[in-house]
Every structure is written in structure tokens, then in C-alpha cells.
Write a protein that holds these residues in place. Structure first.
Motif, PDB file in Angstrom:
ATOM      1  N   ASP A  90       0.682  -0.893   0.177  1.00 45.01           N
ATOM      2  CA  ASP A  90      -0.038   0.122  -0.282  1.00 45.01           C
ATOM      3  C   ASP A  90       1.098   1.079  -0.187  1.00 45.01           C
ATOM      4  OD1 ASP A  90      -1.967   1.759   0.436  1.00 45.01           O
ATOM      5  OD2 ASP A  90      -2.516   1.466   2.224  1.00 45.01           O
ATOM      6  N   ILE A  91       0.815   1.829  -0.703  1.00 42.54           N
ATOM      7  CA  ILE A  91       1.618   3.187  -1.034  1.00 42.54           C
ATOM      8  C   ILE A  91       0.746   4.463  -0.985  1.00 42.54           C
ATOM      9  CG2 ILE A  91       3.655   4.652  -2.944  1.00 42.54           C
ATOM     10  CD1 ILE A  91       3.556   1.326  -4.222  1.00 42.54           C
ATOM     11  N   THR A  92       1.945   5.967  -0.334  1.00 40.95           N
ATOM     12  CA  THR A  92       0.802   6.617  -0.282  1.00 40.95           C
ATOM     13  C   THR A  92       1.860   7.404  -0.410  1.00 40.95           C
ATOM     14  OG1 THR A  92      -0.465   5.434   1.661  1.00 40.95           O
ATOM     15  CG2 THR A  92       0.046   8.283   1.402  1.00 40.95           C
ATOM     16  N   THR A  93       1.655   9.308  -1.759  1.00 42.57           N
ATOM     17  CA  THR A  93       2.559   9.761  -2.055  1.00 42.57           C
ATOM     18  C   THR A  93       1.602  11.020  -1.057  1.00 42.57           C
ATOM     19  OG1 THR A  93       1.459  10.246  -3.667  1.00 42.57           O
ATOM     20  CG2 THR A  93       2.890   8.687  -3.873  1.00 42.57           C
ATOM     21  N   ILE A  94       2.295  11.850  -1.202  1.00 40.31           N
ATOM     22  CA  ILE A  94       1.657  13.404  -1.060  1.00 40.31           C
ATOM     23  C   ILE A  94       0.291  13.448  -1.568  1.00 40.31           C
ATOM     24  CG2 ILE A  94       2.823  14.451  -2.530  1.00 40.31           C
ATOM     25  CD1 ILE A  94       2.704  16.291   1.212  1.00 40.31           C
ATOM     26  N   GLU A  95       0.091  13.243  -2.384  1.00 41.45           N
ATOM     27  CA  GLU A  95      -1.087  13.617  -3.075  1.00 41.45           C
ATOM     28  C   GLU A  95      -2.166  12.524  -2.578  1.00 41.45           C
ATOM     29  OE1 GLU A  95       1.414  14.123  -6.526  1.00 41.45           O
ATOM     30  OE2 GLU A  95       1.611  12.287  -5.127  1.00 41.45           O
ATOM     31  N   GLY A  96      -2.356  11.208  -2.024  1.00 39.94           N
ATOM     32  CA  GLY A  96      -2.644  10.924  -0.811  1.00 39.94           C
ATOM     33  C   GLY A  96      -2.967  10.953   0.399  1.00 39.94           C
ATOM     34  N   HIS A 113       2.526  26.977  10.343  1.00 36.82           N
ATOM     35  CA  HIS A 113       3.878  27.258  10.832  1.00 36.82           C
ATOM     36  C   HIS A 113       4.854  27.680   9.801  1.00 36.82           C
ATOM     37  CE1 HIS A 113       3.267  25.737  15.145  1.00 36.82           C
ATOM     38  NE2 HIS A 113       2.646  24.260  14.611  1.00 36.82           N
ATOM     39  N   ASP A 114       4.479  27.903   8.734  1.00 35.31           N
ATOM     40  CA  ASP A 114       5.631  28.471   7.527  1.00 35.31           C
ATOM     41  C   ASP A 114       6.403  27.646   7.530  1.00 35.31           C
ATOM     42  OD1 ASP A 114       6.106  29.668   5.732  1.00 35.31           O
ATOM     43  OD2 ASP A 114       7.277  31.357   6.620  1.00 35.31           O
ATOM     44  N   ALA A 115       6.279  25.882   7.585  1.00 33.52           N
ATOM     45  CA  ALA A 115       7.876  25.237   7.468  1.00 33.52           C
ATOM     46  C   ALA A 115       8.180  24.821   5.508  1.00 33.52           C
ATOM     47  CB  ALA A 115       6.910  23.544   8.221  1.00 33.52           C
ATOM     48  N   PHE A 116       8.129  25.881   5.065  1.00 34.68           N
ATOM     49  CA  PHE A 116       9.122  25.435   4.182  1.00 34.68           C
ATOM     50  C   PHE A 116       8.774  27.245   3.625  1.00 34.68           C
ATOM     51  CE2 PHE A 116       3.703  25.313   3.262  1.00 34.68           C
ATOM     52  CZ  PHE A 116       4.055  26.488   2.539  1.00 34.68           C
ATOM     53  N   GLN A 117       9.800  27.201   2.691  1.00 33.44           N
ATOM     54  CA  GLN A 117      10.476  28.173   1.688  1.00 33.44           C
ATOM     55  C   GLN A 117      10.270  27.489   0.395  1.00 33.44           C
ATOM     56  OE1 GLN A 117      14.035  30.074   3.196  1.00 33.44           O
ATOM     57  NE2 GLN A 117      13.313  29.592   5.442  1.00 33.44           N
ATOM     58  N   CYS A 118      11.364  27.369  -0.294  1.00 30.94           N
ATOM     59  CA  CYS A 118      10.847  26.950  -1.792  1.00 30.94           C
ATOM     60  C   CYS A 118       9.965  26.034  -1.562  1.00 30.94           C
ATOM     61  CB  CYS A 118      12.558  26.483  -2.330  1.00 30.94           C
ATOM     62  SG  CYS A 118      12.458  25.155  -1.731  1.00 30.94           S
ATOM     63  N   GLY A 119       9.534  24.940  -0.517  1.00 33.63           N
ATOM     64  CA  GLY A 119       8.689  24.303  -1.127  1.00 33.63           C
ATOM     65  C   GLY A 119       8.628  22.984  -1.448  1.00 33.63           C
ATOM     66  N   TYR A 120      10.093  22.226  -2.541  1.00 31.13           N
ATOM     67  CA  TYR A 120      10.607  21.460  -2.607  1.00 31.13           C
ATOM     68  C   TYR A 120      11.065  19.834  -2.554  1.00 31.13           C
ATOM     69  CZ  TYR A 120      13.156  18.482  -6.354  1.00 31.13           C
ATOM     70  OH  TYR A 120      13.365  17.685  -7.389  1.00 31.13           O
ATOM     71  N   THR A 122       9.901  20.393   0.664  1.00 32.08           N
ATOM     72  CA  THR A 122       7.654  19.486   1.698  1.00 32.08           C
ATOM     73  C   THR A 122       7.214  18.248   1.680  1.00 32.08           C
ATOM     74  OG1 THR A 122       8.263  22.051   1.172  1.00 32.08           O
ATOM     75  CG2 THR A 122       5.952  21.340   2.008  1.00 32.08           C
ATOM     76  N   PRO A 123       7.010  18.303   0.336  1.00 33.34           N
ATOM     77  CA  PRO A 123       6.291  16.527   0.031  1.00 33.34           C
ATOM     78  C   PRO A 123       7.134  15.746   0.842  1.00 33.34           C
ATOM     79  CG  PRO A 123       6.404  18.203  -2.034  1.00 33.34           C
ATOM     80  CD  PRO A 123       7.144  18.584  -0.490  1.00 33.34           C
ATOM     81  N   GLY A 124       8.143  15.687   0.662  1.00 33.65           N
ATOM     82  CA  GLY A 124       9.455  14.062   1.451  1.00 33.65           C
ATOM     83  C   GLY A 124       9.533  14.674   3.148  1.00 33.65           C
ATOM     84  N   GLN A 125       8.994  15.505   2.700  1.00 36.01           N
ATOM     85  CA  GLN A 125       9.266  16.121   4.984  1.00 36.01           C
ATOM     86  C   GLN A 125       8.055  15.744   5.340  1.00 36.01           C
ATOM     87  OE1 GLN A 125      11.756  17.408   6.483  1.00 36.01           O
ATOM     88  NE2 GLN A 125      13.148  18.409   4.934  1.00 36.01           N
TER      89      GLN A 125
END
Length: 178
Positions: A90-96, A113-120, A122-125
């Protein structure tokens, strides 16, 4: 040696196509059938064959965490696993994790919390943080930092990322206590 070999008649000799396998992956709750070369990474299957581009390609060596997804609820670097190895998982990505209209608690906390700047990264985080929460091992800020250390942020948003994850962890702990 010529770039495009030709036969004695001058016709181009085409190299045979690489072999493919038909696999079925369960991604974000949906079954997806793919025809892939056996050496296709899960990351490339997601991005190039399923157009799930939220998962990012960073270092392609498992060192940055930009490609983190969840497999059976546990976080993995999708650049380091072959797609064929994940058949049945069962695989879940940021989209899921959530939708635009209904963000997951972590997605909302990252915004709050503004926990991103460029956002690159962010999905992995976020996927890594969700895996961390699923594992139930982190209880303190120091443990969150240690268990998230495989996810790099070039912008240096670590303090805000920690605050976002800590908020969701604290919220889960309050719910458990009653």
C-alpha cells in the motif's frame, strides 16, 4: 563508430526495446497497472508513468529524502526501491495524504507554521513526518529531529518543520489521553 548504426542497405538498425513487466501497484488507495522495465524505480514509476509529481527527485541516491513516500505506512526513499518490489504494498504519496479541500493535519500544520520556503523538500518532509507519527517512536523534539534527519531542507526551515510535526504529535497525544 556511428551514432545510429545502419545495415548494409543503409537502413537504420533499431535496438530492441527493453523488456517490460506488467505490475499492479496500489497507490493512494487505487490499483494502477503499469508496464515497466524491471529496473524502474518507484520514484520514476510515480513521476514518469503515473504523473504523481508531488514526490520529488532530489539526489537520486537516498541521501536527501525528497522522494520519501509511505509503503505500508512506513517511510522509504522511493529512489532506492524498484517499483516491481512494491507490488502488493500500500503506497501513499503526498497526493494521497489529503486533498486541496481537506488537508491532512500535517499538511495544515506545515502551512500554519510556514514550514517551507521553496517547497521542494516539503512533500518528502510531510511523508516522512507521517511515517514518524505512524511509527510512534518520537516523543520529544530531539527524537523528532533525529528521526527526521534523513530529510534535508536547503532553505533551512527546520525550526518550522519541527514546530509543525511537534504540533501534530502533541495533538495525537492529547487525543490518546482522552
Amino acid at each position: 563508430m556511428p551514432e545510429n548504426p545502419t545495415s548494409s542497405s543503409g537502413a537504420a538498425i533499431l535496438a530492441p526495446l527493453p523488456p517490460t513487466s506488467t505490475i499492479t501497484l496500489r497507490i493512494n488507495g487505487e490499483q494502477k497497472q503499469l508496464h515497466l522495465a524491471p529496473w524502474t524505480t518507484l520514484l520514476d514509476a510515480l513521476r514518469e508513468h503515473l504523473d504523481l509529481t508531488g514526490t520529488k527527485k532530489g539526489c537520486d541516491h537516498g541521501q536527501c529524502g525528497a522522494c520519501t513516500v509511505l509503503v505500508d505506512g512506513r517511510r522509504i526513499n522511493s529512489c532506492l526501491t524498484l517499483a516491481v518490489m512494491q507490488e502488493g504494498a500500500d503506497i501513499t504519496t503526498i497526493e494521497g495524504l489529503g486533498t486541496e479541500d481537506n488537508l491532512s493535519p500535517l499538511q495544515q500544520a506545515f502551512i500554519d507554521h510556514d514550514a517551507f520556503q521553496c517547497g521542494y523538500c516539503t512533500p518528502g518532509q510531510i511523508c516522512s513526518a507521517q511515517g514518524l507519527l505512524n511509527e510512534g517512536k518520537a516523543r520529544t523534539a530531539a527524537e523528532i529531529k533525529e528521526l527526521m534527519s534523513g530529510n534535508l531542507c536547503r532553505c533551512g526551515a527546520y525550526t518550522n518543520i519541527l514546530s509543525a510535526v511537534q504540533e501534530v504529535l502533541d495533538s495525537q497525544n492529547r487525543e490518546l489521553r482522552g
